[in-house]
Scaffold this motif. Structure first.
Motif, PDB file in Angstrom:
ATOM      1  N   ALA A  83      31.238  34.905  31.189  1.00 46.52           N
ATOM      2  CA  ALA A  83      31.665  36.065  30.409  1.00 46.52           C
ATOM      3  C   ALA A  83      32.303  37.105  31.326  1.00 46.52           C
ATOM      4  O   ALA A  83      33.356  37.665  31.006  1.00 46.52           O
ATOM      5  CB  ALA A  83      30.474  36.671  29.662  1.00 46.52           C
ATOM      6  N   GLU A  84      31.685  37.346  32.485  1.00 46.87           N
ATOM      7  CA  GLU A  84      32.227  38.364  33.383  1.00 46.87           C
ATOM      8  C   GLU A  84      33.587  37.953  33.943  1.00 46.87           C
ATOM      9  O   GLU A  84      34.507  38.767  34.021  1.00 46.87           O
ATOM     10  CB  GLU A  84      31.241  38.643  34.535  1.00 46.87           C
ATOM     11  CG  GLU A  84      31.544  39.959  35.215  1.00 46.87           C
ATOM     12  CD  GLU A  84      30.693  40.214  36.450  1.00 46.87           C
ATOM     13  OE1 GLU A  84      29.692  39.529  36.647  1.00 46.87           O
ATOM     14  OE2 GLU A  84      31.069  41.115  37.221  1.00 46.87           O
ATOM     15  N   ASP A 111      36.184  38.207  31.134  1.00 47.12           N
ATOM     16  CA  ASP A 111      36.393  39.618  30.875  1.00 47.12           C
ATOM     17  C   ASP A 111      37.322  40.205  31.945  1.00 47.12           C
ATOM     18  O   ASP A 111      38.240  40.950  31.653  1.00 47.12           O
ATOM     19  CB  ASP A 111      35.034  40.317  30.929  1.00 47.12           C
ATOM     20  CG  ASP A 111      35.052  41.650  30.252  1.00 47.12           C
ATOM     21  OD1 ASP A 111      35.594  41.713  29.142  1.00 47.12           O
ATOM     22  OD2 ASP A 111      34.550  42.621  30.832  1.00 47.12           O
ATOM     23  N   TRP A 112      37.067  39.830  33.167  1.00 46.43           N
ATOM     24  CA  TRP A 112      37.844  40.347  34.287  1.00 46.43           C
ATOM     25  C   TRP A 112      39.282  39.840  34.251  1.00 46.43           C
ATOM     26  O   TRP A 112      40.223  40.569  34.556  1.00 46.43           O
ATOM     27  CB  TRP A 112      37.152  39.953  35.592  1.00 46.43           C
ATOM     28  CG  TRP A 112      37.679  40.707  36.728  1.00 46.43           C
ATOM     29  CD1 TRP A 112      37.289  41.935  37.162  1.00 46.43           C
ATOM     30  CD2 TRP A 112      38.752  40.315  37.564  1.00 46.43           C
ATOM     31  NE1 TRP A 112      38.055  42.320  38.209  1.00 46.43           N
ATOM     32  CE2 TRP A 112      38.953  41.350  38.480  1.00 46.43           C
ATOM     33  CE3 TRP A 112      39.554  39.184  37.615  1.00 46.43           C
ATOM     34  CZ2 TRP A 112      39.936  41.289  39.440  1.00 46.43           C
ATOM     35  CZ3 TRP A 112      40.531  39.122  38.575  1.00 46.43           C
ATOM     36  CH2 TRP A 112      40.716  40.166  39.482  1.00 46.43           C
ATOM     37  N   ARG A 127      40.705  45.111  25.874  1.00 46.54           N
ATOM     38  CA  ARG A 127      41.153  44.904  27.257  1.00 46.54           C
ATOM     39  C   ARG A 127      42.619  45.274  27.424  1.00 46.54           C
ATOM     40  O   ARG A 127      43.450  44.977  26.562  1.00 46.54           O
ATOM     41  CB  ARG A 127      40.939  43.454  27.669  1.00 46.54           C
ATOM     42  CG  ARG A 127      39.514  43.009  27.569  1.00 46.54           C
ATOM     43  CD  ARG A 127      38.659  43.638  28.641  1.00 46.54           C
ATOM     44  NE  ARG A 127      37.404  44.085  28.055  1.00 46.54           N
ATOM     45  CZ  ARG A 127      36.551  44.896  28.664  1.00 46.54           C
ATOM     46  NH1 ARG A 127      36.836  45.374  29.850  1.00 46.54           N
ATOM     47  NH2 ARG A 127      35.439  45.244  28.091  1.00 46.54           N
ATOM     48  N   GLY A 133      26.961  42.721  25.067  1.00 39.77           N
ATOM     49  CA  GLY A 133      28.376  42.851  25.405  1.00 39.77           C
ATOM     50  C   GLY A 133      28.570  43.934  26.435  1.00 39.77           C
ATOM     51  O   GLY A 133      27.604  44.586  26.854  1.00 39.77           O
ATOM     52  N   PRO A 134      29.825  44.140  26.864  1.00 41.61           N
ATOM     53  CA  PRO A 134      30.074  45.158  27.891  1.00 41.61           C
ATOM     54  C   PRO A 134      29.890  46.571  27.355  1.00 41.61           C
ATOM     55  O   PRO A 134      30.214  46.846  26.195  1.00 41.61           O
ATOM     56  CB  PRO A 134      31.527  44.910  28.300  1.00 41.61           C
ATOM     57  CG  PRO A 134      32.129  44.127  27.189  1.00 41.61           C
ATOM     58  CD  PRO A 134      31.027  43.401  26.494  1.00 41.61           C
ATOM     59  N   PHE A 157      27.522  44.127  31.448  1.00 44.37           N
ATOM     60  CA  PHE A 157      27.172  43.356  30.267  1.00 44.37           C
ATOM     61  C   PHE A 157      25.737  43.692  29.860  1.00 44.37           C
ATOM     62  O   PHE A 157      24.792  43.326  30.556  1.00 44.37           O
ATOM     63  CB  PHE A 157      27.311  41.877  30.622  1.00 44.37           C
ATOM     64  CG  PHE A 157      27.512  40.958  29.462  1.00 44.37           C
ATOM     65  CD1 PHE A 157      28.771  40.771  28.922  1.00 44.37           C
ATOM     66  CD2 PHE A 157      26.447  40.263  28.925  1.00 44.37           C
ATOM     67  CE1 PHE A 157      28.969  39.912  27.856  1.00 44.37           C
ATOM     68  CE2 PHE A 157      26.636  39.407  27.855  1.00 44.37           C
ATOM     69  CZ  PHE A 157      27.895  39.230  27.320  1.00 44.37           C
TER      70      PHE A 157
END
Lengths: 325, 272
Positions: free
Chosen positions: A167-168, A171-172, A299, B200-201, B170
């Motif tokens: 996920a990170e 996301d990045w 984003r 979530g973030p 997160f």
């Protein structure tokens, strides 16, 4: 309206977008937050100012390198992603996320890995194109490098030890300016400013190259040096940008096209306007990210594509590709 | 001559690889949370293989030295079928194709989902215990979980709001096992003001609008953690920050006991 007036208008646009970026957000900051003792002052100083500065620098670096690459490759499709530097920087950052190496020294690790990726791409690109003078080899090498880095990034994500690392990383990869602090600005600014200054020196050689490679050579342009300047400038400016914000596309592609009808098609005349236009567009898009309804922010990479693509298509439709014929 | 010697050496080396015949039978688990239950409930001799995740720092919920004593698989049907296990503990997150292959090849499979409550996790413990033929061990584990829940009942009626970060920015949110553990340990839900339907973030600007009393995170010195701490301090908020290890975040079952102990410890440190 002469060129100076147009430039002044563009600068005014950047200033307005910068101000919007400071004020806009999940909480709009009233005037009280700007003066005196207010806990929201921390939001301005610690979060919004670095974020706006980074946004402006990132946009300027992307717009400028887009203009340089479109001039250098004499190809309207060129943008910083085609030379593979962003993908390799992204690969470095994803590696640090997946292997948990980004935690070192408050994020220094992730920046270092991404810069190592960008540096590796620049070195490879330099080696691969050292013996060929033609920009065609350059764009081919860059494209292959970009897809190799993309594949390796996907591979790393597929072997990530847990879903949160995935996920990170994803996301990045979507690119964002959320929660960037003064540290990030301090890390990235020297590279982004340095790279942009290097790119600004390419104007005359690009003008000569617009007449064709042979004509450029006979005009005394040093094509090998130009290639190195382009690799170095884009690598530093875009690599450092990707290292702190993730991958943000479209700015480098769209901005020179938007400004070509206003400032003319001569490559050197487009460099400064593209840097300013890129900064204004990125700041405006980043403000939009924060205004999206719902808990999170959209984003930046996504917003950029959402506003960039229709703009670009409308432009193509209206102009019918006139500038490139 | 040299070539002949080389091929003999190669043959010997290959024979060496085959020296330990692949054992068949036993239980194979392909998911780190199932690994943890299996290791706790079944005798080591019955475990044919566990997932490779349990042998990695970032994913495991069991001690690495324990996990590395067992054969690890990447959870592909090929590897699992080659072991001819009596029972496969799989997860609902496994690829549909892999689960279908197990069924096609006639393996006995217990598919575990991700429990979202303490009660669901206890039910899962009992199900695995029954499947591996150790119902008594299952009951014992459930009793340990219940004791852990009872002994971490909050010391007072205050409910300091807590944000639990899983990785970077997160944040854990929504009805799930971690949220229930936080509530039962006496914390308020720090994500409530943000209306997050699930994890979530969460940006620092948002946190500043509704700062929590406590921040729990696996890596306080990471990129997000350090900036968050810096900005919260600059804004004049006093937020208690505590490390909550990654290994306590991933699974239910026996992890609940360790996680509740840690949460109780942190809760006791929050001043009234």
């Amino acid at each position: 309206m002469n060129r100076h007036t147009r430039l002044a208008l563009l600068i005014a646009l950047v200033v307005a977008a910068f101000a919007l970026s400071l004020a806009a957000g999940k909480q709009w900051l009233p005037w009280a937050a700007w003066i005196g003792d207010d806990s929201r002052w921390a939001i301005v100083v610690e979060l919004r100012v670095p974020r706006a500065i980074l946004g402006a620098m990132l946009g300027a670096a992307l717009g400028l390198s887009g203009a340089v690459l479109q001039g250098y490759l004499r190809n309207p499709l060129a943008d910083p992603t085609v030379i593979g530097v962003s993908s390799c920087a992204a690969l470095g950052a994803v590696a640090s996320i997946v292997f948990g190496l980004g935690g070192m020294a408050g994020g220094l690790g992730q920046f270092g890995w991404a810069m190592a990726g960008a540096g590796g791409a620049m070195a490879l690109l330099g080696l691969l194109t050292a013996r060929a003078e033609s920009p065609v080899i350059f764009v081919l090498a860059g494209t292959v490098l970009a897809s190799l880095a993309g594949a390796l990034t996907a591979f790393l994500i597929s072997i990530a030890p847990n879903p949160y690392a995935v996920a990170e990383a994803i996301d990045w990869l979507m690119g964002a300016l959320t929660d960037r602090g003064t540290n990030d600005v301090m890390l990235a600014a020297p590279f982004m400013v340095g790279g942009s200054l290097v790119l600004m020196t390419t104007g005359r050689a690009l003008d000569a190259l617009a007449l064709g490679e042979d004509a450029a050579r006979s005009l005394g342009a040093n094509l090998a040096r130009l290639r190195w300047t382009v690799v170095l400038g884009t690598g530093l400016a875009v690599g450092a940008g990707v290292a702190v914000t993730g991958v943000v596309g479209f700015v480098g592609l769209v901005v020179p096209h938007l400004l070509r009808p206003v400032f003319g098609a001569r490559p050197s005349a487009l460099l400064l306007p593209s840097a300013l236009g890129g900064a204004a567009l990125t700041l405006a898009a980043d403000s939009l990210c924060r205004l999206a309804p719902g808990a999170g922010e959209v984003r930046l990479g996504v917003v950029m594509a959402l506003i960039g693509a229709p703009f670009f298509l409308a432009l193509l439709f209206r102009e019918g590709g006139r500038q490139w014929r | 001559m040299r070539r002949a010697l080389a091929s003999i050496a190669l043959a010997l080396a290959l024979a060496g690889c085959n020296a330990q015949p692949v054992r068949t039978g036993g239980i194979v688990s392909t998911n780190p949370c199932a690994d943890q239950l299996l290791l706790a409930l079944a005798p080591p001799g019955r475990i044919a293989a566990i997932s490779h995740y349990s042998q990695e720092v970032g994913a495991t919920s069991v001690p690495l030295d324990v996990a590395r004593r067992f054969r690890g698989t990447a959870g592909t049907a090929e590897e699992v079928v080659a072991l001819k296990p009596d029972l496969v503990l799989a997860s609902s997150f496994d690829a549909k194709a892999t689960l279908a292959a197990y069924r096609r090849l006639g393996l006995k499979v217990l598919v575990l989902d991700s429990p979202t409550t303490i009660a669901a996790s206890e039910a899962q413990v009992r199900a695995v215990a029954a499947a591996v033929g150790a119902p008594a061990a299952g009951e014992k584990m459930v009793a340990r979980i219940e004791r852990a829940m009872a002994s971490t009942a909050p010391p007072d009626t205050a409910r300091p709001s807590a944000l639990l970060f899983i990785q970077g920015s997160f944040a854990n949110a929504g009805p799930n096992l971690l949220t229930e553990m936080l509530t039962r340990a006496g914390f308020g839900d720090g994500t409530r003001p943000f209306g997050m339907p699930y994890s979530g973030p969460l940006s620092i600007e948002q946190i500043l609008a509704h700062p929590p009393a406590v921040v729990l995170e696996p890596d306080p010195n990471g990129r997000s953690g350090s900036l968050r701490r810096h900005v919260l301090a600059k804004a004049g908020y006093q937020v208690i920050e505590e490390r909550f290890p990654r290994a306590l975040i991933n699974c239910g079952g026996p992890t609940i006991v360790a996680a509740m102990a840690r949460l109780g410890e942190i809760r006791a440190r929050v001043p009234r």
